[in-house]
Motif scaffolding. Structure first.
Motif, PDB file in Angstrom:
ATOM      1  N   ARG A  36       0.840  -1.190   0.000  1.00  0.00           N
ATOM      2  CA  ARG A  36       0.000   0.000   0.000  1.00  0.00           C
ATOM      3  C   ARG A  36       0.879   1.244   0.000  1.00  0.00           C
ATOM      4  O   ARG A  36       1.972   1.262   0.563  1.00  0.00           O
ATOM      5  CB  ARG A  36      -0.953  -0.002   1.178  1.00  0.00           C
ATOM      6  N   LYS A  37       0.372   2.273  -0.622  1.00  0.00           N
ATOM      7  CA  LYS A  37       1.137   3.500  -0.766  1.00  0.00           C
ATOM      8  C   LYS A  37       0.637   4.610   0.147  1.00  0.00           C
ATOM      9  O   LYS A  37       1.146   5.716   0.108  1.00  0.00           O
ATOM     10  CB  LYS A  37       1.095   3.964  -2.222  1.00  0.00           C
ATOM     11  N   VAL A  38      -0.361   4.300   0.973  1.00  0.00           N
ATOM     12  CA  VAL A  38      -0.894   5.288   1.911  1.00  0.00           C
ATOM     13  C   VAL A  38      -1.161   4.602   3.248  1.00  0.00           C
ATOM     14  O   VAL A  38      -1.290   3.380   3.331  1.00  0.00           O
ATOM     15  CB  VAL A  38      -2.216   5.927   1.405  1.00  0.00           C
ATOM     16  N   ASP A  39      -1.258   5.382   4.306  1.00  0.00           N
ATOM     17  CA  ASP A  39      -1.618   4.876   5.625  1.00  0.00           C
ATOM     18  C   ASP A  39      -3.139   4.760   5.656  1.00  0.00           C
ATOM     19  O   ASP A  39      -3.849   5.745   5.885  1.00  0.00           O
ATOM     20  CB  ASP A  39      -1.105   5.830   6.692  1.00  0.00           C
ATOM     21  N   LEU A  40      -3.641   3.557   5.377  1.00  0.00           N
ATOM     22  CA  LEU A  40      -5.088   3.370   5.230  1.00  0.00           C
ATOM     23  C   LEU A  40      -5.870   3.670   6.500  1.00  0.00           C
ATOM     24  O   LEU A  40      -6.960   4.239   6.441  1.00  0.00           O
ATOM     25  CB  LEU A  40      -5.387   1.950   4.755  1.00  0.00           C
ATOM     26  N   GLY A  41      -5.326   3.300   7.645  1.00  0.00           N
ATOM     27  CA  GLY A  41      -6.028   3.557   8.904  1.00  0.00           C
ATOM     28  C   GLY A  41      -6.246   5.044   9.132  1.00  0.00           C
ATOM     29  O   GLY A  41      -7.345   5.492   9.470  1.00  0.00           O
ATOM     30  N   ALA A  42      -5.193   5.828   8.938  1.00  0.00           N
ATOM     31  CA  ALA A  42      -5.294   7.277   9.114  1.00  0.00           C
ATOM     32  C   ALA A  42      -6.199   7.889   8.048  1.00  0.00           C
ATOM     33  O   ALA A  42      -6.949   8.828   8.330  1.00  0.00           O
ATOM     34  CB  ALA A  42      -3.904   7.907   9.070  1.00  0.00           C
ATOM     35  N   PHE A  65      -1.461  11.304   3.207  1.00  0.00           N
ATOM     36  CA  PHE A  65      -1.263  10.034   3.900  1.00  0.00           C
ATOM     37  C   PHE A  65      -0.245   9.121   3.216  1.00  0.00           C
ATOM     38  O   PHE A  65      -0.085   7.978   3.598  1.00  0.00           O
ATOM     39  CB  PHE A  65      -2.620   9.328   4.042  1.00  0.00           C
ATOM     40  N   GLU A  66       0.460   9.665   2.215  1.00  0.00           N
ATOM     41  CA  GLU A  66       1.533   8.910   1.575  1.00  0.00           C
ATOM     42  C   GLU A  66       2.773   8.997   2.446  1.00  0.00           C
ATOM     43  O   GLU A  66       2.996  10.011   3.133  1.00  0.00           O
ATOM     44  CB  GLU A  66       1.832   9.470   0.178  1.00  0.00           C
ATOM     45  N   PRO A  67       3.618   7.958   2.448  1.00  0.00           N
ATOM     46  CA  PRO A  67       4.818   8.012   3.268  1.00  0.00           C
ATOM     47  C   PRO A  67       5.797   9.076   2.750  1.00  0.00           C
ATOM     48  O   PRO A  67       5.853   9.340   1.551  1.00  0.00           O
ATOM     49  CB  PRO A  67       5.428   6.617   3.125  1.00  0.00           C
ATOM     50  N   VAL A  68       6.519   9.687   3.653  1.00  0.00           N
ATOM     51  CA  VAL A  68       7.521  10.686   3.291  1.00  0.00           C
ATOM     52  C   VAL A  68       8.752   9.955   2.782  1.00  0.00           C
ATOM     53  O   VAL A  68       9.216   9.001   3.379  1.00  0.00           O
ATOM     54  CB  VAL A  68       7.889  11.561   4.507  1.00  0.00           C
TER      55      VAL A  68
END
Length: 69
Positions: A36-42, A65-68
């Motif tokens: 996954r490319k985003v933090d789905l929970g957040a 919500f994508e990782p830095v």
């Protein structure tokens, strides 16, 4: 809108973007899920807090919500 049309709907944040290969294919329960490319929970918590479904979020909202890197 019938069930098939609803399943073929593209989320707002993907409108105008090229879809990944196999986007509309049925998931294979025996294959590893893509990373996954985003933090789905957040992302889901943000959508609920703002009274939206995840399908209604814009590209700018999802990008938060994508990782830095």
């Amino acid at each position: 809108m019938n069930g098939i049309e609803r399943m073929r709907r593209v989320p707002k944040f993907l409108e105008g973007e090229p879809l990944p290969a196999g986007y509309f294919d049925s998931p294979n329960p025996y294959a590893s899920a893509p990373t996954r490319k985003v933090d789905l929970g957040a992302l889901v918590a943000y959508a609920r807090k703002n009274g939206k479904s995840c399908w209604e979020l814009t590209k700018e909202e999802v990008k938060r919500f994508e990782p830095v890197r």
